[in-house]
Design a protein around this motif. Structure first.
Motif, PDB file in Angstrom:
ATOM      1  N   MET A  31       0.639  -1.419   0.100  1.00  0.00           N
ATOM      2  CA  MET A  31       0.123  -0.139   0.138  1.00  0.00           C
ATOM      3  C   MET A  31       0.920   1.352  -0.086  1.00  0.00           C
ATOM      4  O   MET A  31       2.177   1.011   0.582  1.00  0.00           O
ATOM      5  N   THR A  32       0.626   1.803  -0.382  1.00  0.00           N
ATOM      6  CA  THR A  32       1.002   3.337  -0.546  1.00  0.00           C
ATOM      7  C   THR A  32       1.017   4.589   0.740  1.00  0.00           C
ATOM      8  O   THR A  32       0.285   3.781   1.515  1.00  0.00           O
ATOM      9  N   ARG A  33       1.635   5.195   0.836  1.00  0.00           N
ATOM     10  CA  ARG A  33       1.193   6.062   1.544  1.00  0.00           C
ATOM     11  C   ARG A  33       0.464   6.528   1.915  1.00  0.00           C
ATOM     12  O   ARG A  33      -0.461   6.570   2.945  1.00  0.00           O
ATOM     13  N   GLU A  34      -0.327   7.029   1.267  1.00  0.00           N
ATOM     14  CA  GLU A  34      -1.904   7.719   1.166  1.00  0.00           C
ATOM     15  C   GLU A  34      -2.575   6.639   1.735  1.00  0.00           C
ATOM     16  O   GLU A  34      -3.793   6.762   2.471  1.00  0.00           O
ATOM     17  N   GLU A  35      -2.663   5.544   1.306  1.00  0.00           N
ATOM     18  CA  GLU A  35      -3.623   4.552   1.230  1.00  0.00           C
ATOM     19  C   GLU A  35      -2.959   3.988   2.576  1.00  0.00           C
ATOM     20  O   GLU A  35      -4.229   3.980   3.462  1.00  0.00           O
ATOM     21  N   GLN A  36      -2.527   3.624   3.685  1.00  0.00           N
ATOM     22  CA  GLN A  36      -1.949   3.829   4.392  1.00  0.00           C
ATOM     23  C   GLN A  36      -2.255   4.488   5.452  1.00  0.00           C
ATOM     24  O   GLN A  36      -3.091   3.941   6.746  1.00  0.00           O
ATOM     25  N   GLN A  37      -2.127   5.743   5.125  1.00  0.00           N
ATOM     26  CA  GLN A  37      -2.648   7.031   6.122  1.00  0.00           C
ATOM     27  C   GLN A  37      -4.516   6.720   5.773  1.00  0.00           C
ATOM     28  O   GLN A  37      -5.099   6.678   7.177  1.00  0.00           O
ATOM     29  N   ARG A  41      -7.449   5.848   9.068  1.00  0.00           N
ATOM     30  CA  ARG A  41      -8.156   7.128   9.193  1.00  0.00           C
ATOM     31  C   ARG A  41      -9.652   6.412   9.475  1.00  0.00           C
ATOM     32  O   ARG A  41     -10.156   6.715  10.312  1.00  0.00           O
ATOM     33  N   LEU A  42      -9.426   5.163   7.849  1.00  0.00           N
ATOM     34  CA  LEU A  42     -10.841   4.728   8.742  1.00  0.00           C
ATOM     35  C   LEU A  42     -10.768   3.393   9.633  1.00  0.00           C
ATOM     36  O   LEU A  42     -11.748   3.361  10.578  1.00  0.00           O
ATOM     37  N   ARG A  43      -9.791   3.201  10.473  1.00  0.00           N
ATOM     38  CA  ARG A  43     -10.104   2.246  11.766  1.00  0.00           C
ATOM     39  C   ARG A  43     -10.045   3.036  12.912  1.00  0.00           C
ATOM     40  O   ARG A  43     -11.090   3.119  13.978  1.00  0.00           O
ATOM     41  N   GLN A  44      -8.854   4.478  13.101  1.00  0.00           N
ATOM     42  CA  GLN A  44     -10.176   5.620  14.485  1.00  0.00           C
ATOM     43  C   GLN A  44     -11.547   5.519  14.275  1.00  0.00           C
ATOM     44  O   GLN A  44     -11.707   6.590  15.382  1.00  0.00           O
ATOM     45  N   GLU A  45     -12.245   6.470  13.308  1.00  0.00           N
ATOM     46  CA  GLU A  45     -13.500   6.372  12.800  1.00  0.00           C
ATOM     47  C   GLU A  45     -13.821   5.059  13.466  1.00  0.00           C
ATOM     48  O   GLU A  45     -15.222   5.258  13.881  1.00  0.00           O
ATOM     49  N   ALA A  46     -13.576   4.133  13.113  1.00  0.00           N
ATOM     50  CA  ALA A  46     -14.596   2.869  13.266  1.00  0.00           C
ATOM     51  C   ALA A  46     -14.395   2.610  14.738  1.00  0.00           C
ATOM     52  O   ALA A  46     -15.462   2.499  15.831  1.00  0.00           O
TER      53      ALA A  46
END
Length: 136
Positions: A31-37, A41-46
């Motif tokens: 995964m690229t850095r943007e995809e990892q970010q 972000r999605l994990r934190q939102e969950a």
């Protein structure tokens, strides 16, 4: 002398750690850095959503308990005790707006606090300099 002998016997004892060698827990899954970010972000939102759901669940349970308590108070003519802590907790509840949370995070961030303090000192110094150095 004995210490030097021990270092010579243990080849890994005096070697500095080399990045990228050994048991690094950093795994590159393509995964690229943007995809990892985005994933983070999605994990934190969950996590936040789960926390909100848990909070509302327990608040609902507490309200149900309060209804039962009130029934018992009515039955035995007992006055409800007043808790200041309970009122403060109600004020801290989230209202769905993100600006308030960001302000709270800024208040807790030591870097932002230091920056604000430095700006304040700089402005004070400028005011003092302007007062002393008046052009005629």
């Amino acid at each position: 002398m004995a210490g030097m002998m021990l270092k010579m016997m243990n080849p890994m004892g005096s070697m500095p750690s080399v990045p990228g060698v050994g048991d690094d827990k950093k795994e590159d899954d393509g995964m690229t850095r943007e995809e990892q970010q985005e994933q983070e972000r999605l994990r934190q939102e969950a996590i936040k959503q789960a926390e909100r759901a848990r909070h509302t669940k327990y608040k609902k349970q507490e309200e149900e308990r309060e209804v039962i308590r009130q029934g018992i108070r009515d039955k035995y003519n007992i006055e409800k005790p007043v808790n200041d802590e309970e009122e403060e907790e109600d004020e801290d509840d989230e209202d769905g707006f993100g600006a308030r949370r960001k302000e709270e995070e800024e208040d807790d961030d030591p870097i932002i606090q230091a920056q604000k303090m430095a700006e304040k000192h700089m402005n004070d110094a400028k005011k003092i300099a302007e007062e002393k150095c008046v052009l005629q």
